[in-house]
Write an enzyme that holds these catalytic residues in place. Structure first.
Site, PDB file in Angstrom:
ATOM      1  CG  ASP A  49      -2.031   0.719   1.217  1.00 55.29           C
ATOM      2  OD1 ASP A  49      -2.460   1.503   0.153  1.00 55.29           O
ATOM      3  OD2 ASP A  49      -2.640   1.438   2.468  1.00 55.29           O
ATOM      4  CG  HIS A  74      -4.946   3.412  -3.374  1.00 54.85           C
ATOM      5  ND1 HIS A  74      -3.627   3.642  -3.722  1.00 54.85           N
ATOM      6  CD2 HIS A  74      -5.343   2.892  -2.448  1.00 54.85           C
ATOM      7  CE1 HIS A  74      -3.068   3.171  -2.585  1.00 54.85           C
ATOM      8  NE2 HIS A  74      -4.140   2.895  -1.756  1.00 54.85           N
ATOM      9  CG  HIS A  83      -7.525  -1.430  -4.141  1.00 52.53           C
ATOM     10  ND1 HIS A  83      -8.604  -1.100  -3.828  1.00 52.53           N
ATOM     11  CD2 HIS A  83      -7.355  -2.464  -3.162  1.00 52.53           C
ATOM     12  CE1 HIS A  83      -9.166  -1.446  -2.499  1.00 52.53           C
ATOM     13  NE2 HIS A  83      -8.459  -2.531  -2.328  1.00 52.53           N
ATOM     14  CG  HIS A 116      -6.082  -1.737   0.655  1.00 57.20           C
ATOM     15  ND1 HIS A 116      -6.983  -1.271  -0.152  1.00 57.20           N
ATOM     16  CD2 HIS A 116      -4.996  -0.832   1.052  1.00 57.20           C
ATOM     17  CE1 HIS A 116      -6.530   0.180  -0.313  1.00 57.20           C
ATOM     18  NE2 HIS A 116      -5.408   0.345   0.182  1.00 57.20           N
TER      19      HIS A 116
END
Length: 348
Positions: free
Chosen positions: A179, A262, A265, A279
């Site tokens: 992340d 992201h 994601h 995540h």
């Protein structure tokens, strides 16, 4: 490329009220909470409660605070947020603590906003950069990304206990590294495109610099930190990586901005095949995707893939569960990742 209108837009930097990190930091939670409220509610799942209650009981007794837990049901969905907000209001609680990982913390933020009370992040893992930010990721009931929810304030307090981080499975810390590595990749893209950060302004130099600092620390310390937590050790490398994953990445993504990593994601959450990934593991696929979209040199892409694979992070669609995916499944991912409101459009 987006028009350069920085002169007409404010630069905005967001941060939590206070950040406390270290071994046994949770033993100080009572005294740190006392100035914020006298009837706190702690939101945690059963596992986290079992691990932390022996530490928090004496800490809250010493601070003269009642220790009241509410069971977290596992995902920050609209229904769960509304339920916790009702518990806060009906119990006359004046501060809410998200205790554990990013999903509990994001739920506490949203419920605290709805109930009109301050919120606190108390992290026992360093798997995401959620604890410091003024936003929550809201999911659908089946685990798909639904939306970002933004607030006009950050957590009043962030506490990260590195003793608990080191005792947790190493996969959690590795996911946090995935992340956090995206933070610099995305912040520099936002800077190049003169796009907005996550708090509606032009990125400050400090926000972008903190994103870069997070990146530098992780390349230097992540392998050694992961080796240390395999043995439940808190070392200087572990402390550095926890700070990079949590504080620096949190400040960097929020004040530096997000881009394609992201968004990818979010697209990956739209299909069931990827739900086994954490995540940060999905974000790592997104980081590689963004590097390719930007036309990064092959050497840079290869170096990033090799480094993150060495940390146990997925770098291929097969590892993401999509090795045999048909075109319809991939189209679903792409449609979600490129939705009009997605941050992929912050790419130049």
């Amino acid at each position: 490329m987006a028009e350069n209108t920085q002169g007409t837009r404010p630069r905005i930097f967001a941060s939590p009220g206070r950040y406390v990190q270290g071994r046994d930091a949770l033993a100080r939670l009572g005294e740190l909470l006392a100035p914020l409220g006298r009837r706190p509610l702690l939101l945690a799942d059963d596992t986290v409660r079992g691990l932390t209650e022996p530490v928090l009981g004496p800490a809250f007794d010493k601070a003269g605070l009642p220790l009241v837990f509410e069971r977290f049901e596992g995902l920050p969905t609209r229904a769960e947020i509304e339920r916790v907000a009702r518990v806060l209001s009906e119990g006359d609680h004046d501060v809410v603590v998200g205790l554990g990982g990013g999903t509990a913390i994001d739920t506490a933020k949203a419920a605290g906003e709805d109930a009109g009370v301050p919120w606190v992040s108390a992290a026992t893992v360093a798997s995401t950069d959620a604890p410091t930010s003024a936003l929550s990721v809201v999911y659908t009931e089946d685990g798909g990304f639904e939306s970002y929810r933004f607030y006009d304030r950050n957590p009043a307090l962030v506490v990260v206990d590195t003793g608990f981080v080191a005792a947790a499975p190493a996969r959690f810390l590795a996911a946090g590294v995935g992340d956090a590595l995206a933070t610099w990749i995305e912040a520099r893209a936002v800077e190049r495109a003169h796009a907005e950060n996550m708090v509606g302004g032009v990125p400050t130099r400090s926000g972008t610099a903190l994103a870069r600092l997070s990146w530098d620390i992780l390349w230097e310390s992540a392998p050694a930190a992961l080796e240390a937590v395999e043995h439940d050790l808190v070392t200087p490398d572990v402390e550095a990586v926890v700070e990079a994953n949590t504080l620096l990445s949190g400040l960097g993504f929020e004040s530096g901005g997000l881009a394609a990593a992201h968004a990818v994601h979010d697209g990956l959450t739209a299909v069931e095949q990827t739900h086994h990934l954490a995540h940060g593991e999905k974000v790592n696929i997104g980081s590689l995707t963004q590097l390719v979209l930007e036309g990064a040199p092959a050497g840079e892409v290869d170096r990033f893939a090799e480094f993150t694979a060495g940390l146990g992070l997925p770098t291929t669609l097969t590892e993401a569960g999509l090795g045999d995916a048909d075109d319809a499944t991939l189209d679903t991912v792409v449609a979600a990742a490129t939705a009009p409101e997605e941050t992929i459009h912050n790419l130049a």
